[in-house]
Design a protein around this motif. Structure first.
Motif, PDB file in Angstrom:
ATOM      1  N   PHE A   1      -0.994  -0.463  -7.046  1.00 37.77           N
ATOM      2  CA  PHE A   1      -2.306  -0.938  -7.482  1.00 37.77           C
ATOM      3  C   PHE A   1      -2.985   0.014  -8.477  1.00 37.77           C
ATOM      4  O   PHE A   1      -4.154  -0.109  -8.761  1.00 37.77           O
ATOM      5  N   ALA A   2      -2.197   0.969  -8.995  1.00 39.77           N
ATOM      6  CA  ALA A   2      -2.791   1.945  -9.912  1.00 39.77           C
ATOM      7  C   ALA A   2      -2.679   1.527 -11.371  1.00 39.77           C
ATOM      8  O   ALA A   2      -3.435   1.995 -12.201  1.00 39.77           O
TER       9      ALA A   2
ATOM     10  N   ASP B   1       0.835  -1.195   0.000  1.00 37.29           N
ATOM     11  CA  ASP B   1       0.000   0.000   0.000  1.00 37.29           C
ATOM     12  C   ASP B   1       0.881   1.260   0.000  1.00 37.29           C
ATOM     13  O   ASP B   1       1.871   1.337   0.721  1.00 37.29           O
ATOM     14  N   ILE B   2       0.470   2.238  -0.801  1.00 38.70           N
ATOM     15  CA  ILE B   2       1.313   3.436  -0.960  1.00 38.70           C
ATOM     16  C   ILE B   2       1.389   4.283   0.318  1.00 38.70           C
ATOM     17  O   ILE B   2       2.394   4.935   0.582  1.00 38.70           O
TER      18      ILE B   2
ATOM     19  N   ASP C   1       2.559   3.766  -6.674  1.00 38.22           N
ATOM     20  CA  ASP C   1       1.249   3.193  -6.349  1.00 38.22           C
ATOM     21  C   ASP C   1       1.107   1.876  -7.116  1.00 38.22           C
ATOM     22  O   ASP C   1       0.759   1.853  -8.288  1.00 38.22           O
TER      23      ASP C   1
ATOM     24  N   GLY D   1     -10.081  -4.678  -6.382  1.00 37.54           N
ATOM     25  CA  GLY D   1     -11.521  -4.639  -6.664  1.00 37.54           C
ATOM     26  C   GLY D   1     -11.779  -4.648  -8.154  1.00 37.54           C
ATOM     27  O   GLY D   1     -12.785  -4.116  -8.624  1.00 37.54           O
ATOM     28  N   GLY D   2     -10.855  -5.227  -8.917  1.00 37.78           N
ATOM     29  CA  GLY D   2     -11.027  -5.312 -10.368  1.00 37.78           C
ATOM     30  C   GLY D   2     -10.519  -4.086 -11.108  1.00 37.78           C
ATOM     31  O   GLY D   2     -10.569  -4.045 -12.334  1.00 37.78           O
ATOM     32  N   ALA D   3     -10.024  -3.069 -10.376  1.00 37.91           N
ATOM     33  CA  ALA D   3      -9.524  -1.856 -11.040  1.00 37.91           C
ATOM     34  C   ALA D   3      -8.200  -2.157 -11.749  1.00 37.91           C
ATOM     35  O   ALA D   3      -7.618  -3.233 -11.573  1.00 37.91           O
TER      36      ALA D   3
ATOM     37  N   GLY E   1       6.194   6.821  -3.319  1.00 38.00           N
ATOM     38  CA  GLY E   1       5.405   7.431  -4.393  1.00 38.00           C
ATOM     39  C   GLY E   1       4.973   6.443  -5.461  1.00 38.00           C
ATOM     40  O   GLY E   1       4.293   6.815  -6.402  1.00 38.00           O
TER      41      GLY E   1
END
Lengths: 434, 281
Positions: free
Chosen positions: B136-137, B118-119, B134, B223-225, B132
């Motif tokens: 999961f982005a 987690d960021i 992310d 969450g599927g993102a 810095g």
């Protein structure tokens, strides 16, 4: 050698056992006292549990309220309640419902009709946004409990440094410019979740549009207003935040809690968020995790405008109390609901959990004003707030928006609104997956 | 006759839900609006198979399955060899240590990996000087973390299956190869692996089926993102989140057929003999 029981004596033993069980059950019913009402609540800091205890006591033995906790996020709460109600679960009496899901529950017949006397009492003195959220097809279907809205939070020192006059309404453009100029951040909810719909809805409404033009129509005939001038303006604002970098590196995964932490850090500038952030920061100061000077630097204003000279339409949220149509004690459940939403309990809940009341007069209470100096701004924001699309198909619209407007860095004013409208239309017609 | 009750239970818990889902998949049926349920034939299947959402999820699922299973096979083999060669006294301790990740509930391990990367609160970024970032982005990083957590969690399972295969290789064959002057690699390729082919194939089959149904990690972490939606997650979205029982059932039936195709493929193409793996031959 032990004798095996014969079939007859076995059956006799079984009959005795069943009889004993029935007697015990009957005794259990009698000894259990007043009827138990089960209230399914969203997780909070314990405020609903205290109200349940007080209402149980105030009922003078007419009923007792027992709590069941739902998942943390609103879609999870909806999923669990729908599955219970669709399965004819009579154990649900009272429900803490997020307003956008109320039309779906009402249309499915899951909510008991609100008796006129209860309706008169619970709607008295209630702010406009909360009343709209408790209603479906011009009929009150739930009891307004607390009404939430987002404010623009800012660091007074940053606004001052940027020369921004926060006494006057500000636009998103001004906020982004100020953050760029001072090297600070603008915390927004860019993650793929319900909060993305909250943001996009507020932007489109603030730009003079609306996501759903005719919520009373059949789902296959919905007219959407996303691919519009207002939709493009909303996309421009999101694009601006993503391109300028003021959203911070975690923009694509930032939710309300992450934003609250971001705003507690040194390079914080601005943030749009619910009022819980204030109570949270106050708690951190008390625990020694946040400097008092930083907390005192917190400022608040109405939600930023999307268009210069046009009022903003801030997000509206909160919780209303629904009574299940399947409840075996509907009348008692309404009695309990009436108790839960009374002004005194709304005030107490605001003070303990930071969730703003639905009744307007509570905002004038001296104790409330003392603890929440922004109470008047919250009330004003609630009067301007725009609910999310009021439709039984809210979930489809919401997930469709999340899929097309996320991550914020992918938003393009020329294509995103059209793509979003097309996807949602196809989904509502049963021609596309979500 | 003696197997009768078991057969009935099997029918009740497996055949009935499959048949019910197949039946439901022929209707447009929304859970909160049962009155407007109508027969639509194979339309739900047509909608799914012509939608890029299904094919994207299919691609992501296949990618996760292939990468995780291959990495797990190599790692699992190495761990099995270590366990095989370990001194008899420390062997139980070693096995327990290796098994710990597999004993952890998948949701818990998914949360652990999520919080690690987690960021805002994760330790990975500060430890490796990646502040810095992310994870999961974006797709490449998000899917990498998902796959790493999957590999960490289930490598012990594959290594245990391989260990049982290693134990079945007759010691006298190894001795004979040694006497003939075969090197370690030659013995591995010519003696050990051919003699434990069935165990490897069963391990691969089980893990492939398991990996193909991946859900928890994706649900918790993204969450599927970021394009990480898998087939199981898609089935959840249509059925549980959208409450579209008809469409969701069709989605689940297609997922089921994919799993059956994988199982049949393994048994037919790779000639996996389950009875041999059970030691019946």
């Amino acid at each position: 050698m032990a004798r095996r029981p014969s079939g007859r004596s076995g059956a006799g033993a079984a009959a005795v056992a069943v009889g004993a069980l029935l007697t015990l059950t009957a005794c259990g019913g009698e000894a259990g006292g007043p009827p138990t009402l089960t209230w399914y609540v969203n997780p909070d800091a314990g405020g609903q549990e205290r109200i349940a205890e007080q209402c149980t006591e105030e009922s003078g033995g007419a009923y007792q309220i027992e709590l069941q906790r739902l998942p943390r996020d609103a879609p999870g709460q909806r999923e669990q309640l729908v599955r219970r109600l669709a399965g004819n679960d009579t154990s649900v009496d009272l429900m803490s419902l997020d307003p956008p899901f109320i039309p779906e529950f009402a249309a499915a017949g899951y909510l008991a009709d609100v008796p006129p006397d209860v309706a008169d009492e619970v709607t008295e003195d209630v702010v406009e946004g909360a009343l709209a959220g408790a209603t479906w097809k011009d009929e009150l279907v739930t009891l307004p409990f607390w009404a939430n809205t987002q404010l623009l939070w800012y660091r007074q020192s940053v606004a001052e440094e940027a020369g921004l006059d926060m006494e006057q309404p500000v636009t998103w453009e001004q906020v982004v410019d100020a953050a760029e100029q001072t090297g600070t951040t603008v915390a927004v909810q860019g993650t793929r979740a319900e909060s993305m719909t909250v943001w996009v809805n507020a932007l489109i409404e603030s730009a003079g549009g609306q996501i759903l033009e005719n919520p009373e129509a059949e789902a296959t005939e919905y007219e959407l207003g996303i691919a519009s001038e207002a939709g493009r303006r909303a996309a421009e604002i999101i694009e601006d935040i993503a391109d300028s970098g003021v959203g911070g590196p975690q923009l694509a995964t930032a939710n309300e809690d992450i934003n609250a932490s971001m705003f507690e850090s040194e390079d914080a500038g601005f943030m749009v968020n619910w009022p819980f952030v204030y109570q949270r920061a106050a708690g951190y100061v008390e625990a020694g995790n946040l400097e008092r000077s930083e907390f005192e630097d917190y400022g608040w204003a109405l939600y930023p405008r999307a268009v210069e000279g046009e009022e903003s339409r801030p997000p509206y949220g909160g919780i209303n109390i629904g009574v299940s149509a399947l409840s075996e004690n509907v009348d008692l459940a309404f009695e309990a609901g009436r108790c839960i939403v009374q002004a005194e309990h709304q005030k107490q809940y605001f003070l303990s959990d930071g969730n703003p009341p639905a009744k307007a007069s509570v905002y004038d209470d001296p104790e409330v004003v003392e603890q929440y100096p922004m109470a008047e701004t919250i009330r004003e924001s609630l009067e301007n707030a725009a609910p999310r699309p009021q439709t039984p198909y809210y979930n489809e619209i919401s997930v469709g928006i999340q899929r097309t407007w996320q991550p914020p860095s992918s938003v393009d004013p020329q294509t995103t609104p059209e793509r979003s409208e097309e996807l949602i239309t196809d989904v509502l017609r049963g021609e596309a997956l979500l | 006759m003696l197997a009768g009750p078991a057969f009935v239970v099997m029918l009740a818990v497996t055949a009935y839900p499959i048949l019910q889902a197949t039946y439901d998949s022929l209707f447009a049926y929304r859970l909160t609006d049962p009155e407007s349920r109508r027969f639509v034939g194979l339309n739900n299947y047509a909608v799914i198979l012509t939608d890029p959402v299904w094919w994207n999820a299919f691609g992501v699922t296949v990618l996760i399955t292939v990468v995780t299973v291959l990495v797990e096979l190599v790692l699992g083999f190495a761990l099995a060899l270590v366990m095989m060669k370990a001194l008899r006294t420390i062997r139980p301790v070693l096995r327990t240590a290796i098994l710990i990740p597999y004993a952890i509930i998948t949701v818990v391990s998914a949360f652990a990996w999520f919080f690690a990367f987690d960021i805002t609160s994760g330790f990975v970024n500060p430890t490796f000087g990646l502040e810095g970032t992310d994870w999961f982005a974006s797709f490449p990083t998000a899917v990498s973390v998902i796959m790493m957590s999957e590999i960490w969690k289930t490598t012990p399972f594959i290594s245990l299956l391989i260990l049982s295969g290693l134990a079945q290789v007759p010691e006298d064959l190894q001795e004979a190869a040694k006497v003939d002057g075969a090197t370690w690699w030659q013995r591995m390729w010519k003696v050990t692996i051919p003699n434990m082919k069935a165990a490897i194939m069963v391990a691969l089959l089980f893990r492939t089926l398991d990996a193909f149904r991946i859900f928890d990690n994706v649900f918790i972490m993204t969450g599927g993102a970021a394009g990480t939606e898998t087939l199981s997650f898609g089935a959840y979205r249509q059925t549980i989140s959208r409450l579209e029982i008809g469409l969701g059932s069709a989605y689940s039936v297609l997922l089921f057929l994919s799993v059956v195709a994988i199982a049949l493929g393994f048994i037919k193409i790779f000639k996996v003999d389950l009875s041999q793996a059970r030691g019946e031959k």
